[in-house]
Write a protein that holds these residues in place. Structure first.
Motif, PDB file in Angstrom:
ATOM      1  N   GLU A   1       0.825  -1.213   0.000  1.00 19.26           N
ATOM      2  CA  GLU A   1       0.000   0.000   0.000  1.00 19.26           C
ATOM      3  C   GLU A   1       0.854   1.256   0.000  1.00 19.26           C
ATOM      4  OE1 GLU A   1      -3.814  -1.618   2.492  1.00 19.26           O
ATOM      5  OE2 GLU A   1      -3.090   0.411   2.895  1.00 19.26           O
ATOM      6  N   ARG A   2       0.461   2.182  -0.860  1.00 17.83           N
ATOM      7  CA  ARG A   2       1.174   3.436  -1.003  1.00 17.83           C
ATOM      8  C   ARG A   2       1.289   4.188   0.324  1.00 17.83           C
ATOM      9  NH1 ARG A   2       0.898   5.734  -6.573  1.00 17.83           N
ATOM     10  NH2 ARG A   2      -0.658   4.141  -7.009  1.00 17.83           N
ATOM     11  N   GLY A   3       0.210   4.212   1.103  1.00 18.28           N
ATOM     12  CA  GLY A   3       0.202   4.989   2.344  1.00 18.28           C
ATOM     13  C   GLY A   3       1.113   4.407   3.418  1.00 18.28           C
ATOM     14  N   LEU A   4       1.673   3.220   3.162  1.00 16.39           N
ATOM     15  CA  LEU A   4       2.574   2.604   4.136  1.00 16.39           C
ATOM     16  C   LEU A   4       4.034   2.772   3.735  1.00 16.39           C
ATOM     17  CD1 LEU A   4       0.802  -0.789   4.915  1.00 16.39           C
ATOM     18  CD2 LEU A   4       0.834   1.287   6.291  1.00 16.39           C
TER      19      LEU A   4
END
Lengths: 411, 411
Positions: free
Chosen positions: A226-229
């Motif tokens: 995931e991008r947000g991680l």
């Protein structure tokens, strides 16, 4: 403001093919205060749950954990993570839940090939093996215990054949896990989905799954982070393979969450995990062989009682699923009226069925905590009384006495 | 055989942005015996839960019900049911959960257009409205309360603009539902996802959603009926629209299950529904305005205490999310060591953050049942002691006294 009353559900004897009654120990486990999802005490409980689940699936697969959703979320997680657009998937269908496999596989854009059997029977493994050789699918997906018809599909030979041809075998064992033998490793099943609200007897809400390294290889080819991680950079993707079309049900991300890395994904269902762990403790304390025997013992008594009453069972008896007994609704009887009287007057719930069997059969489950002498005897007695009240006074003998004989209850 | 110990989780004060502590009334509700999913008593509880959820979302939307999975299952259900292959979706991103919307929309094969803001701020609604006019998306998806950064995005003007241009507005209100105002109808939000393990304070495992007739129209165009449920004929599909790529998260099927027709889909999570219903009863007894005030009151005391201790808050204060307070980790301090000492020695859990903020901020949640004077005072005192033990003895004044002043506690 409208006043909503205190919760106070009526007591029930639940003799359906799920959800079934829940052991009070499991209910009590859910009433403990929660822990945070990354609290080491909680991740310790998660790890223990994986261990116990391996014992129950009779597997050494590392990836053995619950998906956070009801049973079909586990089925979809496995199929959507394994099926790439255009993969040929062979689905032998012998009841409603075979169609569910088809439905989900189609939504994953598989090229689906089905085999169909009349509801009430199962496949001779040879028929499926011939189709495997003919169709050369990437994946075979099949139901082990079909609750809609009460049938049990033998799997061992199919597992052998799939392994020889390097085909992945996916098995829906929602109805059978911990109620009848299910040998994931020795039968060579590559990915298996179990149920909680059936023989495991915990409330609906989780889907235990297990899959081996063969399945994992395919899943890992489609992995994304995931991008947000990400601390920096762009999401990992490995060339050539399309990413999995669900995020919530992406097993490559779920297994990272269940791994020591604990990469954040969803928020694990705390109270349901408590329930699962306690339910599995109960299973392991009883022991799988004793548990399987118990399910057979109460099935025998139930069947003896039903047959003594003059009722006939639906379907091919050579492949009867021990934990679900399907009864032909006698001519002239309104099946729903019988079910309703059983529920309203006796607090006992039995099930109807789906699709072509709607209105034609009743289904009685003998699963997990609901599978007990007390429940079988009370259900037979109540059913007999309700049928009499519906005008069927000359059905046959005394069902309760026949079951008591089967149990060898003497005065 | 390995012995697994009796469940006995340690008591915790959970001051994270979720999952948070659960009211004992809710824990007790989960310990009641279950009912069958089609038992009229249970479907009655399902209907009551829809009513209560409408009050909490401040909506008249018929379709207001929980999805059976954790919060992101609700987000994915809404996006996957609304987004058709190639639909343009505009996603303004100001933290991790904006990226999650992007990630899910991409997996639905949307043409995703993003706007990005530095983590710690939100969008001026005018920026988004300009982008809407420029991009003319089919759908705008945005986070209301971004827990990764502790920011709150104003929505009313965006709702107006979307309605004027006939664009669907999807809102992730997982962190805000029942903690701060969220006016689904008057802000003209078309589909909204709430959370359970945050301000509602029930255990993780369900995702309450609501959507209006505009959203329903799009969903219904993509409807299918499961083959295994058909008495005869083939699955319904309405020409030209591709079916929804998930079965488990297909809102057209879920709403049939929640409708009076009760068309079988998954097996509703009995015990979690008991928890949701009890949690909502508690919210409605407190009343939304009083509940919002309570969240503000304890935020003020927490902030007063932290600032008195010489700590500084992260991010733009004009858009601070009242239910999450982000603190800059002081130079030279190992944030994880502080969190670990708080948990291990004091039984208090606070959170770290993700991606670019990992190791830079702590996050303290004041949500639902965890949002209390007792918890705020105990957390401040413990944090002060732990920071001192980490060598920060000259931070500033006395945090606990400052919070007590804010609460106007006199001797």
């Amino acid at each position: 403001m409208k006043i909503y009353k205190d919760l106070s559900p009526s007591p029930r004897i639940i003799m359906t093919p799920g959800p079934v009654e829940v052991d009070p120990r499991v209910l009590r486990a859910m009433s403990y205060p929660i822990l945070g999802q990354f609290d080491p005490e909680f991740t310790g409980l998660m790890n223990e749950s994986m261990e116990m689940l391996r014992d129950i699936f009779e597997t050494n697969n590392q990836w053995t954990y619950p998906v956070d959703g009801t049973s079909r979320s586990g089925i979809e997680a496995v199929l959507t993570s394994l099926i790439e657009h255009g993969d040929k998937v062979l689905i032998p269908i012998f009841g409603r839940f075979g169609y569910l496999l088809q439905e989900i596989a189609e939504r994953c854009l598989a090229e689906v090939v089905t085999l169909e059997k009349e509801w009430g029977s199962v496949f001779d493994p040879e028929e499926i093996i011939r189709a495997i050789h003919r169709e050369k699918p990437a994946i075979v997906a099949i139901v082990h215990g079909e609750t809609s018809t009460g049938r049990l599909q033998p799997l061992r030979e199919i597992g052998n054949a799939c392994r020889e041809l390097d085909i992945l075998l996916v098995v829906d064992a929602v109805a059978t896990l911990s109620g009848i033998p299910l040998k994931v490793d020795s039968w060579m099943l590559d990915a298996v989905i179990g149920g909680t609200q059936k023989c495991l007897s915990i409330p609906p809400g989780m889907a235990p799954i297990t899959y081996n390294e063969r399945a994992e290889r395919k899943i890992q080819q489609r992995k994304k982070v995931e991008r947000g991680l990400l601390v920096s950079g762009s999401p990992v993707s490995i060339g050539g393979h399309k990413s999995i079309q669900s995020n919530y049900l992406d097993l490559s991300q779920l297994q990272d969450y269940w791994s020591p890395a604990r990469l954040n994904h969803h928020t694990e269902m705390t109270s349901m995990l408590y329930a699962l762990r306690e339910g599995m403790r109960i299973v392991l304390e009883e022991g799988l062989p004793a548990r399987f025997d118990r399910h057979l013992e109460h099935e025998r008594a139930l069947v003896a009682g039903l047959e003594a009453m003059g009722l006939t069972l639906f379907g091919d008896s050579s492949c009867k699923l021990p934990v679900v007994t399907c009864i032909n609704i006698p001519d002239g009887i309104d099946g729903e009226s019988v079910r309703s009287m059983l529920l309203q007057q006796f607090g006992i719930e039995i099930a109807s069925s789906f699709g072509p069997l709607k209105g034609k059969i009743w289904r009685i489950g003998t699963m997990g905590y609901s599978c007990s002498k007390r429940n079988v005897l009370l259900t037979l007695g109540a059913l007999e009384a309700v049928l009499k009240r519906h005008g069927l006074s000359d059905l046959g003998g005394d069902g309760v006495q026949a079951a008591m004989d089967q149990y060898a209850i003497v005065n």
